[in-house]
Design a protein around this motif. Structure first.
Motif, PDB file in Angstrom:
ATOM      1  N   VAL A 164     -18.967   8.907  -3.202  1.00  0.00           N
ATOM      2  CA  VAL A 164     -20.426   8.899  -3.209  1.00  0.00           C
ATOM      3  C   VAL A 164     -20.976   9.614  -1.978  1.00  0.00           C
ATOM      4  N   ASP A 165     -20.370   9.363  -0.805  1.00  0.00           N
ATOM      5  CA  ASP A 165     -20.834  10.023   0.409  1.00  0.00           C
ATOM      6  C   ASP A 165     -20.670  11.535   0.311  1.00  0.00           C
ATOM      7  N   ASN A 166     -19.542  11.967  -0.231  1.00  0.00           N
ATOM      8  CA  ASN A 166     -19.296  13.402  -0.414  1.00  0.00           C
ATOM      9  C   ASN A 166     -20.280  13.983  -1.433  1.00  0.00           C
ATOM     10  N   TRP A 167     -20.495  13.273  -2.520  1.00  0.00           N
ATOM     11  CA  TRP A 167     -21.435  13.721  -3.547  1.00  0.00           C
ATOM     12  C   TRP A 167     -22.840  13.835  -2.960  1.00  0.00           C
ATOM     13  N   ASP A 168     -23.268  12.833  -2.182  1.00  0.00           N
ATOM     14  CA  ASP A 168     -24.606  12.858  -1.598  1.00  0.00           C
ATOM     15  C   ASP A 168     -24.789  14.067  -0.690  1.00  0.00           C
ATOM     16  N   LYS A 169     -23.792  14.350   0.122  1.00  0.00           N
ATOM     17  CA  LYS A 169     -23.878  15.482   1.043  1.00  0.00           C
ATOM     18  C   LYS A 169     -24.004  16.790   0.260  1.00  0.00           C
ATOM     19  N   ASN A 170     -23.168  16.969  -0.745  1.00  0.00           N
ATOM     20  CA  ASN A 170     -23.194  18.202  -1.535  1.00  0.00           C
ATOM     21  C   ASN A 170     -24.426  18.280  -2.431  1.00  0.00           C
ATOM     22  N   ARG A 171     -24.883  17.147  -2.917  1.00  0.00           N
ATOM     23  CA  ARG A 171     -26.095  17.124  -3.748  1.00  0.00           C
ATOM     24  C   ARG A 171     -27.293  17.577  -2.928  1.00  0.00           C
ATOM     25  N   LYS A 172     -27.393  17.110  -1.712  1.00  0.00           N
ATOM     26  CA  LYS A 172     -28.510  17.511  -0.844  1.00  0.00           C
ATOM     27  C   LYS A 172     -28.467  19.017  -0.584  1.00  0.00           C
ATOM     28  N   ARG A 173     -27.291  19.546  -0.396  1.00  0.00           N
ATOM     29  CA  ARG A 173     -27.145  20.991  -0.188  1.00  0.00           C
ATOM     30  C   ARG A 173     -27.575  21.742  -1.443  1.00  0.00           C
ATOM     31  N   LEU A 174     -27.172  21.246  -2.613  1.00  0.00           N
ATOM     32  CA  LEU A 174     -27.569  21.870  -3.877  1.00  0.00           C
ATOM     33  C   LEU A 174     -29.083  21.825  -4.078  1.00  0.00           C
ATOM     34  N   VAL A 175     -29.703  20.711  -3.735  1.00  0.00           N
ATOM     35  CA  VAL A 175     -31.160  20.589  -3.863  1.00  0.00           C
ATOM     36  C   VAL A 175     -31.836  21.656  -3.014  1.00  0.00           C
ATOM     37  N   GLU A 176     -31.359  21.846  -1.787  1.00  0.00           N
ATOM     38  CA  GLU A 176     -31.944  22.859  -0.904  1.00  0.00           C
ATOM     39  C   GLU A 176     -31.745  24.263  -1.472  1.00  0.00           C
ATOM     40  N   GLU A 177     -30.557  24.546  -1.988  1.00  0.00           N
ATOM     41  CA  GLU A 177     -30.279  25.872  -2.534  1.00  0.00           C
ATOM     42  C   GLU A 177     -31.079  26.136  -3.818  1.00  0.00           C
ATOM     43  N   ILE A 178     -31.219  25.131  -4.661  1.00  0.00           N
ATOM     44  CA  ILE A 178     -32.017  25.274  -5.879  1.00  0.00           C
ATOM     45  C   ILE A 178     -33.472  25.550  -5.506  1.00  0.00           C
ATOM     46  N   GLU A 179     -33.962  24.855  -4.489  1.00  0.00           N
ATOM     47  CA  GLU A 179     -35.335  25.079  -4.034  1.00  0.00           C
ATOM     48  C   GLU A 179     -35.511  26.520  -3.539  1.00  0.00           C
ATOM     49  N   GLU A 180     -34.547  27.028  -2.796  1.00  0.00           N
ATOM     50  CA  GLU A 180     -34.622  28.402  -2.293  1.00  0.00           C
ATOM     51  C   GLU A 180     -34.615  29.419  -3.435  1.00  0.00           C
ATOM     52  N   VAL A 181     -33.761  29.208  -4.427  1.00  0.00           N
ATOM     53  CA  VAL A 181     -33.714  30.123  -5.574  1.00  0.00           C
ATOM     54  C   VAL A 181     -35.040  30.081  -6.324  1.00  0.00           C
ATOM     55  N   GLY A 182     -35.608  28.897  -6.480  1.00  0.00           N
ATOM     56  CA  GLY A 182     -36.907  28.768  -7.135  1.00  0.00           C
ATOM     57  C   GLY A 182     -37.992  29.542  -6.392  1.00  0.00           C
ATOM     58  N   LYS A 183     -37.972  29.456  -5.069  1.00  0.00           N
ATOM     59  CA  LYS A 183     -38.943  30.212  -4.270  1.00  0.00           C
ATOM     60  C   LYS A 183     -38.743  31.714  -4.455  1.00  0.00           C
ATOM     61  N   MET A 184     -37.486  32.151  -4.510  1.00  0.00           N
ATOM     62  CA  MET A 184     -37.207  33.575  -4.708  1.00  0.00           C
ATOM     63  C   MET A 184     -37.709  34.061  -6.070  1.00  0.00           C
ATOM     64  N   VAL A 185     -37.524  33.240  -7.097  1.00  0.00           N
ATOM     65  CA  VAL A 185     -38.000  33.609  -8.439  1.00  0.00           C
ATOM     66  C   VAL A 185     -39.517  33.744  -8.428  1.00  0.00           C
ATOM     67  N   LYS A 186     -40.207  32.785  -7.820  1.00  0.00           N
ATOM     68  CA  LYS A 186     -41.675  32.840  -7.763  1.00  0.00           C
ATOM     69  C   LYS A 186     -42.137  34.044  -6.950  1.00  0.00           C
ATOM     70  N   THR A 187     -41.509  34.299  -5.817  1.00  0.00           N
ATOM     71  CA  THR A 187     -41.871  35.445  -4.984  1.00  0.00           C
ATOM     72  C   THR A 187     -41.670  36.748  -5.745  1.00  0.00           C
ATOM     73  N   THR A 188     -40.573  36.847  -6.480  1.00  0.00           N
ATOM     74  CA  THR A 188     -40.303  38.044  -7.282  1.00  0.00           C
ATOM     75  C   THR A 188     -41.379  38.240  -8.341  1.00  0.00           C
ATOM     76  N   SER A 189     -41.708  37.180  -9.046  1.00  0.00           N
ATOM     77  CA  SER A 189     -42.736  37.253 -10.081  1.00  0.00           C
ATOM     78  C   SER A 189     -44.078  37.672  -9.481  1.00  0.00           C
ATOM     79  N   ASP A 190     -44.460  37.036  -8.384  1.00  0.00           N
ATOM     80  CA  ASP A 190     -45.735  37.361  -7.736  1.00  0.00           C
ATOM     81  C   ASP A 190     -45.757  38.816  -7.267  1.00  0.00           C
ATOM     82  N   ALA A 191     -44.652  39.279  -6.706  1.00  0.00           N
ATOM     83  CA  ALA A 191     -44.586  40.663  -6.213  1.00  0.00           C
ATOM     84  C   ALA A 191     -44.741  41.659  -7.360  1.00  0.00           C
TER      85      ALA A 191
END
Length: 99
Positions: A55-82
């Motif tokens: 669970v501790d390992n999953w939590d650590k990696n899940r948090k990293r995935l959440v951050e990376e998913i958020e970054e990809v989402g921002k990139m998609v929106k920035t691309t669309s807006d541009a």
């Protein structure tokens, strides 16, 4: 959809992708408290310890995935807006030349 000489941008796809990434991010983020539920179901302390490590390992990696998913989402929106801004600017530049 914007069409240039050879460039085509599917704004619906970009918008859908951004929405789906936001949903995935929310679902991963909401898994924050599941570890307490899992631990309460386990009886033996050795099983709890092993699951605790998992669970501790999953939590650590899940948090990293959440951050990376958020970054990809921002990139998609920035691309669309541009692309939308560029499409708008090109359309206005073309109108100015015709007049």
């Amino acid at each position: 959809m914007s069409k240039g000489s050879d460039l085509q941008v599917d704004y619906d796809l970009l918008s859908t992708s951004a929405k789906q990434l936001a949903q995935i991010r929310r679902e991963f983020k909401e898994l924050d408290h599941w570890n307490q539920d899992v631990r309460s179901l386990l009886g033996d302390s050795r099983v709890q310890s092993a699951m605790g490590d998992f669970v501790d390992n999953w939590d650590k990696n899940r948090k990293r995935l959440v951050e990376e998913i958020e970054e990809v989402g921002k990139m998609v929106k920035t691309t669309s807006d541009a692309f939308k801004d560029l499409d708008y600017d090109l359309a206005n530049a073309t109108k100015g030349k015709k007049e």
